[in-house]
Design a protein around this motif. Sequence first.
Motif, PDB file in Angstrom:
ATOM      1  N   CYS A 386      78.921  17.747  54.826  1.00  0.00           N
ATOM      2  CA  CYS A 386      80.301  17.559  54.362  1.00  0.00           C
ATOM      3  C   CYS A 386      81.057  18.888  54.373  1.00  0.00           C
ATOM      4  CB  CYS A 386      80.316  16.954  52.962  1.00  0.00           C
ATOM      5  SG  CYS A 386      79.710  15.248  52.876  1.00  0.00           S
ATOM      6  N   LEU A 387      80.400  19.946  53.921  1.00  0.00           N
ATOM      7  CA  LEU A 387      81.039  21.260  53.917  1.00  0.00           C
ATOM      8  C   LEU A 387      81.288  21.750  55.346  1.00  0.00           C
ATOM      9  CD1 LEU A 387      79.109  23.008  51.002  1.00  0.00           C
ATOM     10  CD2 LEU A 387      81.369  21.945  50.948  1.00  0.00           C
ATOM     11  N   ALA A 388      80.377  21.410  56.252  1.00  0.00           N
ATOM     12  CA  ALA A 388      80.603  21.739  57.657  1.00  0.00           C
ATOM     13  C   ALA A 388      81.820  20.988  58.186  1.00  0.00           C
ATOM     14  CB  ALA A 388      79.364  21.419  58.491  1.00  0.00           C
ATOM     15  N   GLY A 389      81.991  19.744  57.713  1.00  0.00           N
ATOM     16  CA  GLY A 389      83.154  18.961  58.097  1.00  0.00           C
ATOM     17  C   GLY A 389      84.443  19.582  57.592  1.00  0.00           C
ATOM     18  N   VAL A 390      84.432  20.085  56.355  1.00  0.00           N
ATOM     19  CA  VAL A 390      85.611  20.753  55.796  1.00  0.00           C
ATOM     20  C   VAL A 390      85.951  21.999  56.627  1.00  0.00           C
ATOM     21  CG1 VAL A 390      86.525  21.990  53.800  1.00  0.00           C
ATOM     22  CG2 VAL A 390      85.228  19.874  53.468  1.00  0.00           C
ATOM     23  N   GLN A 391      84.935  22.773  56.960  1.00  0.00           N
ATOM     24  CA  GLN A 391      85.159  23.969  57.787  1.00  0.00           C
ATOM     25  C   GLN A 391      85.783  23.596  59.121  1.00  0.00           C
ATOM     26  OE1 GLN A 391      84.591  27.241  57.299  1.00  0.00           O
ATOM     27  NE2 GLN A 391      83.065  27.468  55.679  1.00  0.00           N
ATOM     28  N   ALA A 392      85.222  22.561  59.754  1.00  0.00           N
ATOM     29  CA  ALA A 392      85.743  22.138  61.059  1.00  0.00           C
ATOM     30  C   ALA A 392      87.170  21.636  60.948  1.00  0.00           C
ATOM     31  CB  ALA A 392      84.839  21.051  61.642  1.00  0.00           C
ATOM     32  N   LEU A 393      87.453  20.839  59.914  1.00  0.00           N
ATOM     33  CA  LEU A 393      88.806  20.325  59.716  1.00  0.00           C
ATOM     34  C   LEU A 393      89.779  21.463  59.479  1.00  0.00           C
ATOM     35  CD1 LEU A 393      90.690  17.886  59.403  1.00  0.00           C
ATOM     36  CD2 LEU A 393      90.076  17.829  56.971  1.00  0.00           C
ATOM     37  N   ALA A 394      89.382  22.440  58.660  1.00  0.00           N
ATOM     38  CA  ALA A 394      90.259  23.587  58.393  1.00  0.00           C
ATOM     39  C   ALA A 394      90.527  24.361  59.682  1.00  0.00           C
ATOM     40  CB  ALA A 394      89.627  24.497  57.339  1.00  0.00           C
ATOM     41  N   ASP A 395      89.516  24.540  60.520  1.00  0.00           N
ATOM     42  CA  ASP A 395      89.704  25.251  61.785  1.00  0.00           C
ATOM     43  C   ASP A 395      90.717  24.522  62.679  1.00  0.00           C
ATOM     44  OD1 ASP A 395      87.842  27.118  60.997  1.00  0.00           O
ATOM     45  OD2 ASP A 395      86.185  26.246  62.145  1.00  0.00           O
ATOM     46  N   VAL A 396      90.598  23.206  62.741  1.00  0.00           N
ATOM     47  CA  VAL A 396      91.528  22.414  63.563  1.00  0.00           C
ATOM     48  C   VAL A 396      92.940  22.524  63.013  1.00  0.00           C
ATOM     49  CG1 VAL A 396      92.142  20.079  64.274  1.00  0.00           C
ATOM     50  CG2 VAL A 396      89.740  20.819  64.335  1.00  0.00           C
ATOM     51  N   LEU A 397      93.085  22.325  61.705  1.00  0.00           N
ATOM     52  CA  LEU A 397      94.407  22.341  61.088  1.00  0.00           C
ATOM     53  C   LEU A 397      95.064  23.722  61.200  1.00  0.00           C
ATOM     54  CD1 LEU A 397      93.677  20.225  57.879  1.00  0.00           C
ATOM     55  CD2 LEU A 397      94.761  19.456  60.007  1.00  0.00           C
ATOM     56  N   ALA A 398      94.257  24.779  61.095  1.00  0.00           N
ATOM     57  CA  ALA A 398      94.809  26.135  61.204  1.00  0.00           C
ATOM     58  C   ALA A 398      95.504  26.333  62.544  1.00  0.00           C
ATOM     59  CB  ALA A 398      93.709  27.170  61.028  1.00  0.00           C
ATOM     60  N   GLY A 399      94.890  25.816  63.598  1.00  0.00           N
ATOM     61  CA  GLY A 399      95.485  25.946  64.912  1.00  0.00           C
ATOM     62  C   GLY A 399      96.745  25.105  65.071  1.00  0.00           C
ATOM     63  N   LEU A 400      96.824  23.986  64.363  1.00  0.00           N
ATOM     64  CA  LEU A 400      97.953  23.084  64.514  1.00  0.00           C
ATOM     65  C   LEU A 400      99.168  23.527  63.696  1.00  0.00           C
ATOM     66  CD1 LEU A 400      96.098  19.640  64.360  1.00  0.00           C
ATOM     67  CD2 LEU A 400      97.158  20.687  66.368  1.00  0.00           C
ATOM     68  N   VAL A 401      98.950  24.191  62.565  1.00  0.00           N
ATOM     69  CA  VAL A 401     100.087  24.547  61.701  1.00  0.00           C
ATOM     70  C   VAL A 401     100.640  25.933  61.993  1.00  0.00           C
ATOM     71  CG1 VAL A 401      99.301  23.037  59.853  1.00  0.00           C
ATOM     72  CG2 VAL A 401      98.662  25.472  59.828  1.00  0.00           C
ATOM     73  N   ARG A 402      99.930  26.715  62.778  1.00  0.00           N
ATOM     74  CA  ARG A 402     100.424  28.072  63.074  1.00  0.00           C
ATOM     75  C   ARG A 402     101.552  28.021  64.074  1.00  0.00           C
ATOM     76  NH1 ARG A 402      94.500  30.544  62.923  1.00  0.00           N
ATOM     77  NH2 ARG A 402      94.570  31.538  60.880  1.00  0.00           N
TER      78      ARG A 402
END
Length: 402
Positions: A386-402
Amino acid sequence: MADFEGMWRDLAPVGRSASSGGYFRQPWLSAELELRAWFREAAAERGLDLEEDPFGNLVAWWHPAARDTGADRVLTGSHLDSVLDGGAFDGPLGVVSAFAAIDLLRERGVLPARSLGVAAFVEEEGSRFGRACLGSRLAVGTASWDDARELTDRDGVRLGDVVEGAADGARSTLLDGVGSYVELHVEQGRGLVDRDAAVGVGGGIWPHGRFRYDVAGRADHAGTTRMEDRADPMLTYAMTVLAANKQARLTGARSTFGRVEVRPNGTNAVPSHVTAWLDARAESDEALAALVAGIERQAVDRAERDGTSLTVTAESVSRAVTFDVRLRDRVATALAPGGTAPVLPTQAGHDAGVLQEAGLPSAMLFVRNPTGVSHAPQETAATADCLAGVQALADVLAGLVR
């Protein structure tokens, strides 16, 4: 990241059955209302702006310091409701992970250039009013409120008497300006187990549908009525279940009769009526149509032999969905820069599929489920995954909101 575990502990007891360990989180009933209150509190604690549409869908917005123009906003999240006696992870994992991803982005010092929202779509499972992904369908306008408000639950309660809905044909504006949607979800199978991967990417969704079978016969005495004199709808139903099983096995599809109602439902009476619901899924729209037609054909033949009558009603049908390729590849690259992230099809329906079909580019992340079981108490996921999923989601979102 500790916030994820704390939030998960907060949600764990809500709606949980003491006898089965499963969850009963049906929309607009006590457990789901408690989860909605939790969502509001989680948004307030993070200083997020809460928005709710007339149908009960919620979004908590993280706006940039310099407000964006409202275009190309990014949305993530999932749903909070469950099937009857369902698992803990289906839906809430995506919502909790979304809040945790925002926490992680803030820890990293990410300053979004566009708004990022956490969504909780209502009645995703269709467990109370019988329409899967009803909230997201109403939000994008592919479902009509005029039709939806007349839906009733098993106790005869109208949806229109539970939620306000849209007056005078008004639509939801919740998704206005959203340019992409990324949904994290527990995997509902063993694809990631077989690939020895904690997180994977969704490639698409099989087409699927729900079909109501109404079989009418003649009520009679269970003791005095000879077998050859009966018009027993239960026989027609039973043979239809077997036909559905065989058709699906022969074609690699899925067909399930998981709900049935019998009238008059007496032990010593031949029933007068059987209503049952078929859930059918296949790898293509054509394969689904052929599967459903084959089952109905065999059911009609059996009804003629039993002296019963059959009516089949398609309550909902969703076409095959292929997630936006550019967004999918972007998610896969963020997950595994070398291009080795597993890309999985799914046989389960999701709000992401509804949004993609409506023209909103969408993608999915799946978190490994070691049991492969879903829609049941045995559904699970390891905390590390689950924590790996949070990390992956954060990585994806970081690229989309920048």
